[in-house]
Design a protein around this motif. Structure first.
Motif, PDB file in Angstrom:
ATOM      1  N   ASP A   7       0.851  -1.174   0.000  1.00 23.11           N
ATOM      2  CA  ASP A   7       0.000   0.000   0.000  1.00 23.11           C
ATOM      3  C   ASP A   7       0.898   1.240   0.000  1.00 23.11           C
ATOM      4  OD1 ASP A   7       0.687   0.284   2.679  1.00 23.11           O
ATOM      5  OD2 ASP A   7      -1.115  -0.734   3.375  1.00 23.11           O
ATOM      6  N   ALA A   8       0.271   2.405  -0.250  1.00 20.21           N
ATOM      7  CA  ALA A   8       1.060   3.614  -0.554  1.00 20.21           C
ATOM      8  C   ALA A   8       2.005   3.994   0.592  1.00 20.21           C
ATOM      9  CB  ALA A   8       0.114   4.768  -0.873  1.00 20.21           C
ATOM     10  N   ARG A   9       1.583   3.786   1.846  1.00 18.23           N
ATOM     11  CA  ARG A   9       2.466   4.203   2.963  1.00 18.23           C
ATOM     12  C   ARG A   9       3.695   3.312   3.019  1.00 18.23           C
ATOM     13  NH1 ARG A   9       1.633   0.642   7.197  1.00 18.23           N
ATOM     14  NH2 ARG A   9       0.217  -0.888   6.368  1.00 18.23           N
ATOM     15  N   LEU A  10       3.538   1.999   2.743  1.00 17.11           N
ATOM     16  CA  LEU A  10       4.702   1.100   2.756  1.00 17.11           C
ATOM     17  C   LEU A  10       5.579   1.334   1.533  1.00 17.11           C
ATOM     18  CD1 LEU A  10       3.250  -2.247   4.171  1.00 17.11           C
ATOM     19  CD2 LEU A  10       4.604  -0.523   5.343  1.00 17.11           C
ATOM     20  N   GLU A  11       4.958   1.687   0.421  1.00 18.96           N
ATOM     21  CA  GLU A  11       5.725   2.037  -0.785  1.00 18.96           C
ATOM     22  C   GLU A  11       6.611   3.262  -0.490  1.00 18.96           C
ATOM     23  OE1 GLU A  11       5.098   0.089  -3.627  1.00 18.96           O
ATOM     24  OE2 GLU A  11       6.758   1.121  -4.622  1.00 18.96           O
ATOM     25  N   ALA A  12       6.053   4.233   0.239  1.00 13.48           N
ATOM     26  CA  ALA A  12       6.846   5.423   0.590  1.00 13.48           C
ATOM     27  C   ALA A  12       8.000   5.029   1.511  1.00 13.48           C
ATOM     28  CB  ALA A  12       5.958   6.465   1.255  1.00 13.48           C
ATOM     29  N   LEU A  14       9.460   2.111   1.672  1.00 10.29           N
ATOM     30  CA  LEU A  14      10.400   1.352   0.830  1.00 10.29           C
ATOM     31  C   LEU A  14      11.425   2.288   0.188  1.00 10.29           C
ATOM     32  CD1 LEU A  14      10.576  -1.597  -0.855  1.00 10.29           C
ATOM     33  CD2 LEU A  14       9.753  -0.104  -2.670  1.00 10.29           C
ATOM     34  N   HIS A  15      10.942   3.399  -0.359  1.00  9.58           N
ATOM     35  CA  HIS A  15      11.830   4.304  -1.103  1.00  9.58           C
ATOM     36  C   HIS A  15      12.729   5.143  -0.208  1.00  9.58           C
ATOM     37  CE1 HIS A  15       9.149   3.143  -4.455  1.00  9.58           C
ATOM     38  NE2 HIS A  15      10.313   3.139  -5.063  1.00  9.58           N
ATOM     39  N   LEU A  16      12.497   5.069   1.098  1.00  4.71           N
ATOM     40  CA  LEU A  16      13.394   5.789   2.018  1.00  4.71           C
ATOM     41  C   LEU A  16      14.459   4.850   2.600  1.00  4.71           C
ATOM     42  CD1 LEU A  16      10.852   8.078   3.942  1.00  4.71           C
ATOM     43  CD2 LEU A  16      12.417   8.713   2.101  1.00  4.71           C
ATOM     44  N   GLU A  39      13.871  -5.786  -4.628  1.00  4.57           N
ATOM     45  CA  GLU A  39      14.304  -4.610  -5.393  1.00  4.57           C
ATOM     46  C   GLU A  39      15.773  -4.293  -5.166  1.00  4.57           C
ATOM     47  OE1 GLU A  39      11.714  -1.312  -5.583  1.00  4.57           O
ATOM     48  OE2 GLU A  39      10.020  -2.608  -6.042  1.00  4.57           O
ATOM     49  N   GLY A  40      16.453  -5.122  -4.386  1.00  8.27           N
ATOM     50  CA  GLY A  40      17.885  -4.912  -4.162  1.00  8.27           C
ATOM     51  C   GLY A  40      18.185  -3.686  -3.324  1.00  8.27           C
ATOM     52  N   GLU A 140      10.889  13.316   4.794  1.00  6.73           N
ATOM     53  CA  GLU A 140       9.509  13.082   5.244  1.00  6.73           C
ATOM     54  C   GLU A 140       8.618  12.961   4.025  1.00  6.73           C
ATOM     55  OE1 GLU A 140       8.619  15.652   9.126  1.00  6.73           O
ATOM     56  OE2 GLU A 140       9.175  16.880   7.429  1.00  6.73           O
ATOM     57  N   ARG A 141       7.609  12.125   4.149  1.00  6.97           N
ATOM     58  CA  ARG A 141       6.573  12.026   3.121  1.00  6.97           C
ATOM     59  C   ARG A 141       5.223  12.083   3.829  1.00  6.97           C
ATOM     60  NH1 ARG A 141      10.658  12.557   0.900  1.00  6.97           N
ATOM     61  NH2 ARG A 141      11.738  11.167  -0.544  1.00  6.97           N
ATOM     62  N   LEU A 142       4.217  12.590   3.122  1.00  7.00           N
ATOM     63  CA  LEU A 142       2.844  12.549   3.638  1.00  7.00           C
ATOM     64  C   LEU A 142       2.005  11.843   2.590  1.00  7.00           C
ATOM     65  CD1 LEU A 142       1.205  13.524   6.109  1.00  7.00           C
ATOM     66  CD2 LEU A 142       0.514  15.489   4.731  1.00  7.00           C
TER      67      LEU A 142
END
Ligand SMILES: C[S@@+](CC[C@H](N)C(=O)[O-])C[C@H]1O[C@@H](n2cnc3c(N)ncnc32)[C@H](O)[C@@H]1O
Length: 225
Positions: A7-12, A14-16, A39-40, A140-142
């Motif tokens: 879901d979008a919060r876990l995707e965010a 992941l990218h951090l 994704e390495g 930070e992401r929202l």
């Protein structure tokens, strides 16, 4: 091999994350560690779960993904199952900020230099904790969802966190210094909703009064952009 969707919060979150050895504390379904490996973004992962049901689920998911050689699932409370220095980074997602602060306080020297945190409620206690424990808020992401989900990245660093420079402190602790500077429509909606909710509750000496002042300060920052 199918890629599990997040879901979008876990995707965010992941990218951090990018590190050699990562720990996901309170992982439940282990979706985040599985994607991190696929994704390495990390070389190895330790999953920590306190409760038997989620622990068994994480074990099943990791086995089904055929990643037992890269993801180790351990039973335990917070960082207790980890050795000091064993991991370079850790995530906690989908818990209350107060629970996370308790886990971080108990972690002591097991705490890694990088933390990615997605609380399900106000992130303010985590921002306060970071300033008092030698971590800087580096990203930070929202994320839009059932409510706006904050995702924070903290990195161990000395001195005063420059992220807060020239911002009203209470507003930045409540809404996030990077998020305030970025000034997204989602944050603005959240601040305006807070003001509408707090106006009838505020009175001198009440918590709602301080929260209202923080929200108004945040709106002033957002309107100045
Ligand atoms: C709501 S779930 C979130 C799962 C996943 N991280 C996510 O964001 O979708 C919270 C999980 O944290 C686990 N948990 C709560 N306190 C914990 C602790 N002190 N140590 C390890 N796991 C914990 C619970 O068993 C549960 O599986």
């Amino acid at each position: 091999m199918p890629t599990s969707t997040l879901d979008a919060r876990l995707e965010a979150a992941l990218h951090l994350i990018r590190s050699e050895v990562h720990a996901d504390i309170g992982s439940d379904h282990a979706h985040l560690p599985i994607r991190l490996i696929r994704e390495g973004r990390v070389g190895r992962c330790v999953v920590v779960e306190l409760n038997p049901g989620p622990l068994a689920l994480a074990q099943r998911k990791v086995a089904r993904a055929r990643l037992e050689d890269r993801i180790e699932v351990r039973a335990g409370n917070g960082f207790a199952p980890l050795r000091p220095g064993e991991v370079d980074s850790a995530s906690m997602t989908g818990m209350g900020a107060g629970t996370m602060v308790g886990i971080l306080d108990r972690a002591g020297e097991r705490r890694p230099p990088t933390l990615v945190l997605q609380p399900n409620d106000s992130p303010r206690p985590l921002r306060v904790w970071a300033r008092e424990h030698g971590y800087h808020l580096t990203a930070e992401r929202l994320i839009a969802g059932y409510w706006p989900y904050p995702v924070l990245r903290l990195d161990r660093a000395g001195g005063t966190d420059p992220a807060y420079a020239s911002l009203p402190l209470n507003a930045a602790l409540r809404y996030g210094p990077h998020l305030l500077r970025e000034g997204s429509g989602l944050l603005r909606e959240q601040v305006e909703a807070d003001i509408a909710r707090l106006v009838p509750l505020a009175a001198p000496g009440r918590t709602a009064q301080m929260e209202l002042e923080a929200a108004r300060d945040a709106l002033t920052v957002l309107e100045g952009q």
